[in-house]
Design a protein around this motif. Structure first.
Motif, PDB file in Angstrom:
ATOM      1  N   PHE A 115       0.863  -1.189   0.000  1.00  0.00           N
ATOM      2  CA  PHE A 115       0.000   0.000   0.000  1.00  0.00           C
ATOM      3  C   PHE A 115       0.900   1.239   0.000  1.00  0.00           C
ATOM      4  O   PHE A 115       1.766   1.372   0.860  1.00  0.00           O
ATOM      5  N   ASP A 116       0.682   2.151  -0.937  1.00  0.00           N
ATOM      6  CA  ASP A 116       1.529   3.335  -1.055  1.00  0.00           C
ATOM      7  C   ASP A 116       0.806   4.568  -0.520  1.00  0.00           C
ATOM      8  O   ASP A 116      -0.118   5.081  -1.144  1.00  0.00           O
ATOM      9  N   CYS A 117       1.229   5.027   0.659  1.00  0.00           N
ATOM     10  CA  CYS A 117       0.613   6.203   1.297  1.00  0.00           C
ATOM     11  C   CYS A 117       0.977   7.486   0.576  1.00  0.00           C
ATOM     12  O   CYS A 117       0.356   8.516   0.796  1.00  0.00           O
ATOM     13  N   ARG A 118       2.025   7.430  -0.254  1.00  0.00           N
ATOM     14  CA  ARG A 118       2.508   8.652  -0.897  1.00  0.00           C
ATOM     15  C   ARG A 118       2.032   8.764  -2.342  1.00  0.00           C
ATOM     16  O   ARG A 118       2.312   9.729  -3.024  1.00  0.00           O
ATOM     17  N   ALA A 119       1.315   7.731  -2.820  1.00  0.00           N
ATOM     18  CA  ALA A 119       0.817   7.758  -4.192  1.00  0.00           C
ATOM     19  C   ALA A 119      -0.292   8.805  -4.320  1.00  0.00           C
ATOM     20  O   ALA A 119      -0.798   9.319  -3.328  1.00  0.00           O
ATOM     21  N   ASP A 120      -0.666   9.107  -5.548  1.00  0.00           N
ATOM     22  CA  ASP A 120      -1.766  10.038  -5.792  1.00  0.00           C
ATOM     23  C   ASP A 120      -2.796   9.340  -6.661  1.00  0.00           C
ATOM     24  O   ASP A 120      -2.517   9.090  -7.826  1.00  0.00           O
ATOM     25  N   PRO A 121      -3.961   8.944  -6.154  1.00  0.00           N
ATOM     26  CA  PRO A 121      -4.360   9.133  -4.759  1.00  0.00           C
ATOM     27  C   PRO A 121      -3.674   8.112  -3.853  1.00  0.00           C
ATOM     28  O   PRO A 121      -3.313   7.028  -4.321  1.00  0.00           O
ATOM     29  N   PRO A 122      -3.515   8.438  -2.575  1.00  0.00           N
ATOM     30  CA  PRO A 122      -2.857   7.492  -1.665  1.00  0.00           C
ATOM     31  C   PRO A 122      -3.734   6.277  -1.369  1.00  0.00           C
ATOM     32  O   PRO A 122      -4.950   6.325  -1.539  1.00  0.00           O
ATOM     33  N   ALA A 123      -3.110   5.199  -0.929  1.00  0.00           N
ATOM     34  CA  ALA A 123      -3.845   3.982  -0.571  1.00  0.00           C
ATOM     35  C   ALA A 123      -4.724   4.249   0.639  1.00  0.00           C
ATOM     36  O   ALA A 123      -5.711   3.575   0.864  1.00  0.00           O
ATOM     37  N   GLY A 124      -4.356   5.218   1.444  1.00  0.00           N
ATOM     38  CA  GLY A 124      -5.111   5.561   2.645  1.00  0.00           C
ATOM     39  C   GLY A 124      -4.442   6.755   3.274  1.00  0.00           C
ATOM     40  O   GLY A 124      -3.409   7.211   2.785  1.00  0.00           O
ATOM     41  N   VAL A 125      -5.011   7.251   4.343  1.00  0.00           N
ATOM     42  CA  VAL A 125      -4.440   8.424   5.009  1.00  0.00           C
ATOM     43  C   VAL A 125      -3.683   7.976   6.255  1.00  0.00           C
ATOM     44  O   VAL A 125      -4.262   7.390   7.170  1.00  0.00           O
ATOM     45  N   LEU A 126      -2.389   8.232   6.258  1.00  0.00           N
ATOM     46  CA  LEU A 126      -1.527   7.869   7.379  1.00  0.00           C
ATOM     47  C   LEU A 126      -1.642   8.944   8.455  1.00  0.00           C
ATOM     48  O   LEU A 126      -1.421  10.122   8.181  1.00  0.00           O
ATOM     49  N   VAL A 127      -2.006   8.523   9.672  1.00  0.00           N
ATOM     50  CA  VAL A 127      -2.191   9.476  10.772  1.00  0.00           C
ATOM     51  C   VAL A 127      -1.307   9.081  11.953  1.00  0.00           C
ATOM     52  O   VAL A 127      -1.334   7.935  12.406  1.00  0.00           O
ATOM     53  N   ASP A 128      -0.521  10.052  12.431  1.00  0.00           N
ATOM     54  CA  ASP A 128       0.299   9.842  13.628  1.00  0.00           C
ATOM     55  C   ASP A 128      -0.625   9.974  14.830  1.00  0.00           C
ATOM     56  O   ASP A 128      -1.227  11.030  15.039  1.00  0.00           O
ATOM     57  N   TRP A 129      -0.770   8.926  15.620  1.00  0.00           N
ATOM     58  CA  TRP A 129      -1.666   8.941  16.767  1.00  0.00           C
ATOM     59  C   TRP A 129      -1.064   9.704  17.955  1.00  0.00           C
ATOM     60  O   TRP A 129      -1.735   9.919  18.957  1.00  0.00           O
ATOM     61  N   GLY A 130       0.212  10.073  17.849  1.00  0.00           N
ATOM     62  CA  GLY A 130       0.841  10.826  18.929  1.00  0.00           C
ATOM     63  C   GLY A 130       1.050  10.008  20.194  1.00  0.00           C
ATOM     64  O   GLY A 130       1.152  10.568  21.280  1.00  0.00           O
ATOM     65  N   LEU A 131       1.112   8.690  20.049  1.00  0.00           N
ATOM     66  CA  LEU A 131       1.309   7.805  21.207  1.00  0.00           C
ATOM     67  C   LEU A 131       2.565   6.978  21.003  1.00  0.00           C
ATOM     68  O   LEU A 131       2.936   6.660  19.871  1.00  0.00           O
ATOM     69  N   GLU A 132       3.211   6.615  22.111  1.00  0.00           N
ATOM     70  CA  GLU A 132       4.365   5.722  21.995  1.00  0.00           C
ATOM     71  C   GLU A 132       4.333   4.709  23.124  1.00  0.00           C
ATOM     72  O   GLU A 132       3.781   4.957  24.195  1.00  0.00           O
ATOM     73  N   ASN A 133       4.909   3.559  22.839  1.00  0.00           N
ATOM     74  CA  ASN A 133       5.096   2.489  23.832  1.00  0.00           C
ATOM     75  C   ASN A 133       6.585   2.269  23.979  1.00  0.00           C
ATOM     76  O   ASN A 133       7.313   2.303  22.990  1.00  0.00           O
ATOM     77  N   ILE A 134       7.028   2.045  25.194  1.00  0.00           N
ATOM     78  CA  ILE A 134       8.410   1.625  25.414  1.00  0.00           C
ATOM     79  C   ILE A 134       8.315   0.229  25.993  1.00  0.00           C
ATOM     80  O   ILE A 134       7.596   0.000  26.972  1.00  0.00           O
ATOM     81  N   TYR A 135       8.946  -0.724  25.335  1.00  0.00           N
ATOM     82  CA  TYR A 135       8.840  -2.106  25.800  1.00  0.00           C
ATOM     83  C   TYR A 135      10.178  -2.820  25.721  1.00  0.00           C
ATOM     84  O   TYR A 135      11.075  -2.414  24.978  1.00  0.00           O
ATOM     85  N   GLU A 136      10.279  -3.874  26.495  1.00  0.00           N
ATOM     86  CA  GLU A 136      11.493  -4.693  26.489  1.00  0.00           C
ATOM     87  C   GLU A 136      11.505  -5.540  25.225  1.00  0.00           C
ATOM     88  O   GLU A 136      10.498  -6.153  24.867  1.00  0.00           O
ATOM     89  N   ILE A 137      12.644  -5.546  24.543  1.00  0.00           N
ATOM     90  CA  ILE A 137      12.786  -6.322  23.310  1.00  0.00           C
ATOM     91  C   ILE A 137      12.840  -7.804  23.681  1.00  0.00           C
ATOM     92  O   ILE A 137      13.575  -8.199  24.596  1.00  0.00           O
TER      93      ILE A 137
END
Length: 153
Positions: free
Chosen positions: A62-84
């Motif tokens: 799926f190409d988010c940068r195509a015209d038209p894009p495959a969909g709209v990429l939205v940054d949810w502004g959330l992060e998780n820090i987890y043990e690898i």
């Protein structure tokens, strides 16, 4: 020379439809390990949005940068820090034990068929979001999917 180790900063991209169907994909290196699109920055300076768009393209086609894009990429502004997980820790520098994961959503207009990278993923399915969360091996991935109603467009 390129850094041989993975950068411990990654993206997780949940791919839903407006009806809250979600696309989990199965990892090639771990049977029954279903997940959303995920991947680490290629370089320390790569933006998170670029990392997310690149990983979506690599893992689903799926190409988010195509015209038209495959969909709209939205940054949810959330992060998780987890043990690898120990099984994957050798991919990181010796002292690295934790990863910071940034959450994104890519809403597609309808359930589209992805084009998987066979060396990375072997199967895909569209599931109602609660079932998709239950299918995920990673607790942070499941939690992200369960947040979907808050982020639905």
């Amino acid at each position: 020379a390129a850094n041989p180790f993975k950068i411990p900063e990654s993206v997780l991209v949940v791919i839903p439809t407006p009806a809250l169907a979600v696309l989990p994909i199965r990892r090639a290196d771990a049977e029954d390990f279903w997940q959303s699109v995920t991947g680490s920055k290629d370089t320390p300076n790569e933006s998170l949005a670029l990392t997310a768009a690149r990983e979506v393209a690599e893992e689903t086609g799926f190409d988010c940068r195509a015209d038209p894009p495959a969909g709209v990429l939205v940054d949810w502004g959330l992060e998780n820090i987890y043990e690898i997980y120990p099984r994957w820790r050798s991919r990181y520098a010796p002292a690295v034990t934790h990863n910071t994961e940034h959450l994104f959503g890519l809403c597609l207009p309808a359930p589209l068929a992805p084009r998987l990278a066979p060396h990375e993923h072997t199967a895909w399915q569209w599931l109602p979001y609660r079932e998709a969360a239950q299918a995920c091996f990673s607790p942070s991935n499941a939690e992200a999917i369960l947040l979907l109603p808050q982020f639905a467009q």
